[in-house]
Design a protein around this motif. Sequence first.
Motif, PDB file in Angstrom:
ATOM      1  N   LEU A  62     -12.419   3.475  -0.791  1.00  0.00           N
ATOM      2  CA  LEU A  62     -11.505   2.479  -0.212  1.00  0.00           C
ATOM      3  C   LEU A  62     -10.105   2.604  -0.801  1.00  0.00           C
ATOM      4  O   LEU A  62      -9.101   2.503  -0.084  1.00  0.00           O
ATOM      5  N   ALA A  63     -10.034   2.815  -2.128  1.00  0.00           N
ATOM      6  CA  ALA A  63      -8.727   2.982  -2.774  1.00  0.00           C
ATOM      7  C   ALA A  63      -8.042   4.241  -2.257  1.00  0.00           C
ATOM      8  O   ALA A  63      -6.834   4.254  -2.000  1.00  0.00           O
ATOM      9  N   GLU A  64      -8.803   5.316  -2.101  1.00  0.00           N
ATOM     10  CA  GLU A  64      -8.234   6.568  -1.576  1.00  0.00           C
ATOM     11  C   GLU A  64      -7.737   6.372  -0.146  1.00  0.00           C
ATOM     12  O   GLU A  64      -6.647   6.827   0.203  1.00  0.00           O
ATOM     13  N   ARG A  65      -8.527   5.680   0.661  1.00  0.00           N
ATOM     14  CA  ARG A  65      -8.097   5.405   2.034  1.00  0.00           C
ATOM     15  C   ARG A  65      -6.845   4.546   2.058  1.00  0.00           C
ATOM     16  O   ARG A  65      -5.934   4.786   2.842  1.00  0.00           O
ATOM     17  N   GLN A  66      -6.810   3.543   1.199  1.00  0.00           N
ATOM     18  CA  GLN A  66      -5.631   2.674   1.133  1.00  0.00           C
ATOM     19  C   GLN A  66      -4.405   3.478   0.709  1.00  0.00           C
ATOM     20  O   GLN A  66      -3.321   3.311   1.253  1.00  0.00           O
ATOM     21  N   GLY A  67      -4.598   4.352  -0.279  1.00  0.00           N
ATOM     22  CA  GLY A  67      -3.500   5.213  -0.722  1.00  0.00           C
ATOM     23  C   GLY A  67      -3.037   6.136   0.404  1.00  0.00           C
ATOM     24  O   GLY A  67      -1.835   6.329   0.610  1.00  0.00           O
ATOM     25  N   THR A  68      -3.980   6.711   1.117  1.00  0.00           N
ATOM     26  CA  THR A  68      -3.642   7.587   2.244  1.00  0.00           C
ATOM     27  C   THR A  68      -2.890   6.807   3.315  1.00  0.00           C
ATOM     28  O   THR A  68      -1.882   7.280   3.855  1.00  0.00           O
ATOM     29  N   ILE A  69      -3.379   5.612   3.621  1.00  0.00           N
ATOM     30  CA  ILE A  69      -2.713   4.776   4.632  1.00  0.00           C
ATOM     31  C   ILE A  69      -1.307   4.420   4.180  1.00  0.00           C
ATOM     32  O   ILE A  69      -0.343   4.511   4.955  1.00  0.00           O
ATOM     33  N   THR A  70      -1.160   4.034   2.908  1.00  0.00           N
ATOM     34  CA  THR A  70       0.169   3.683   2.380  1.00  0.00           C
ATOM     35  C   THR A  70       1.097   4.890   2.430  1.00  0.00           C
ATOM     36  O   THR A  70       2.260   4.775   2.847  1.00  0.00           O
ATOM     37  N   ASN A  71       0.579   6.056   2.015  1.00  0.00           N
ATOM     38  CA  ASN A  71       1.401   7.272   2.062  1.00  0.00           C
ATOM     39  C   ASN A  71       1.782   7.638   3.496  1.00  0.00           C
ATOM     40  O   ASN A  71       2.916   8.048   3.761  1.00  0.00           O
ATOM     41  N   ASP A  72       0.823   7.495   4.409  1.00  0.00           N
ATOM     42  CA  ASP A  72       1.100   7.799   5.809  1.00  0.00           C
ATOM     43  C   ASP A  72       2.144   6.844   6.383  1.00  0.00           C
ATOM     44  O   ASP A  72       3.018   7.262   7.145  1.00  0.00           O
ATOM     45  N   ILE A  73       2.041   5.569   6.039  1.00  0.00           N
ATOM     46  CA  ILE A  73       3.029   4.593   6.513  1.00  0.00           C
ATOM     47  C   ILE A  73       4.404   4.913   5.948  1.00  0.00           C
ATOM     48  O   ILE A  73       5.407   4.882   6.664  1.00  0.00           O
ATOM     49  N   ALA A  74       4.457   5.262   4.655  1.00  0.00           N
ATOM     50  CA  ALA A  74       5.742   5.632   4.040  1.00  0.00           C
ATOM     51  C   ALA A  74       6.307   6.890   4.691  1.00  0.00           C
ATOM     52  O   ALA A  74       7.508   6.969   4.983  1.00  0.00           O
ATOM     53  N   ALA A  75       5.440   7.872   4.938  1.00  0.00           N
ATOM     54  CA  ALA A  75       5.896   9.104   5.593  1.00  0.00           C
ATOM     55  C   ALA A  75       6.374   8.812   7.010  1.00  0.00           C
ATOM     56  O   ALA A  75       7.387   9.366   7.458  1.00  0.00           O
ATOM     57  N   ALA A  76       5.671   7.924   7.713  1.00  0.00           N
ATOM     58  CA  ALA A  76       6.078   7.568   9.068  1.00  0.00           C
ATOM     59  C   ALA A  76       7.426   6.862   9.067  1.00  0.00           C
ATOM     60  O   ALA A  76       8.286   7.130   9.917  1.00  0.00           O
ATOM     61  N   GLU A  77       7.623   5.971   8.104  1.00  0.00           N
ATOM     62  CA  GLU A  77       8.915   5.284   8.008  1.00  0.00           C
ATOM     63  C   GLU A  77      10.022   6.279   7.669  1.00  0.00           C
ATOM     64  O   GLU A  77      11.123   6.199   8.221  1.00  0.00           O
ATOM     65  N   ASP A  78       9.730   7.230   6.779  1.00  0.00           N
ATOM     66  CA  ASP A  78      10.716   8.254   6.429  1.00  0.00           C
ATOM     67  C   ASP A  78      11.045   9.116   7.646  1.00  0.00           C
ATOM     68  O   ASP A  78      12.218   9.400   7.921  1.00  0.00           O
ATOM     69  N   LEU A  79      10.014   9.517   8.383  1.00  0.00           N
ATOM     70  CA  LEU A  79      10.243  10.310   9.592  1.00  0.00           C
ATOM     71  C   LEU A  79      11.000   9.510  10.644  1.00  0.00           C
ATOM     72  O   LEU A  79      11.853  10.060  11.351  1.00  0.00           O
ATOM     73  N   LYS A  80      10.702   8.217  10.734  1.00  0.00           N
ATOM     74  CA  LYS A  80      11.423   7.376  11.692  1.00  0.00           C
ATOM     75  C   LYS A  80      12.891   7.291  11.306  1.00  0.00           C
ATOM     76  O   LYS A  80      13.776   7.390  12.163  1.00  0.00           O
ATOM     77  N   ARG A  81      13.161   7.127  10.017  1.00  0.00           N
ATOM     78  CA  ARG A  81      14.551   7.054   9.545  1.00  0.00           C
ATOM     79  C   ARG A  81      15.257   8.380   9.829  1.00  0.00           C
ATOM     80  O   ARG A  81      16.383   8.402  10.321  1.00  0.00           O
ATOM     81  N   LYS A  82      14.559   9.505   9.553  1.00  0.00           N
ATOM     82  CA  LYS A  82      15.155  10.815   9.824  1.00  0.00           C
ATOM     83  C   LYS A  82      15.406  11.002  11.315  1.00  0.00           C
ATOM     84  O   LYS A  82      16.418  11.572  11.718  1.00  0.00           O
TER      85      LYS A  82
END
Length: 183
Positions: A62-82
Amino acid sequence: MASDTHAAQAVSSCVDSHGSAVGMPQLCGDWIGNQVFWLVITLVVIFLVLSRIALPRIASVLAERQGTITNDIAAAEDLKRKAEEAEAAYEKALADARAEAQNIAQATRDEIKAELDVALEKADAEIAAKAAESEKAIADIRASALENVETVAKDTAEAIVAALGGKADGAKVAAAVAERMKG
């Protein structure tokens, strides 16, 4: 026979003389202590297995999934900003290109207009020169025609006077024709 009577006697109220359970063994009051003991042992073993092995694994997943989800959301926000930055840069480049195209078009129009003005001036000069030549040619033709008219008029007047039976004086005919030609 004593052993027969002993064997015929029921060991408990839950078992008959043949050793078979009477009714449901789970509900037999004689076995409740034994069942509770094994229930507690089983629950403790299940608790230990779950708390030491299964639940930590589940928590790590669950922690790994949460970390993956958080990283994916951060990456998505970064890609959206780019993407937004790229879109803004594209819009700016497009606006710059349009402005440059308008400047080039205006410069080309100005250049063509200047070339056209030069060509028109040259054409006007050529037309004026040809018109002057034409007017000179027309003036020459008129002068020649007037000379020819004068000559024809003199010859015609002498011929008419001779046809009427008179003798024409060339000087008088020339003076009369010249006077008439003046006006």
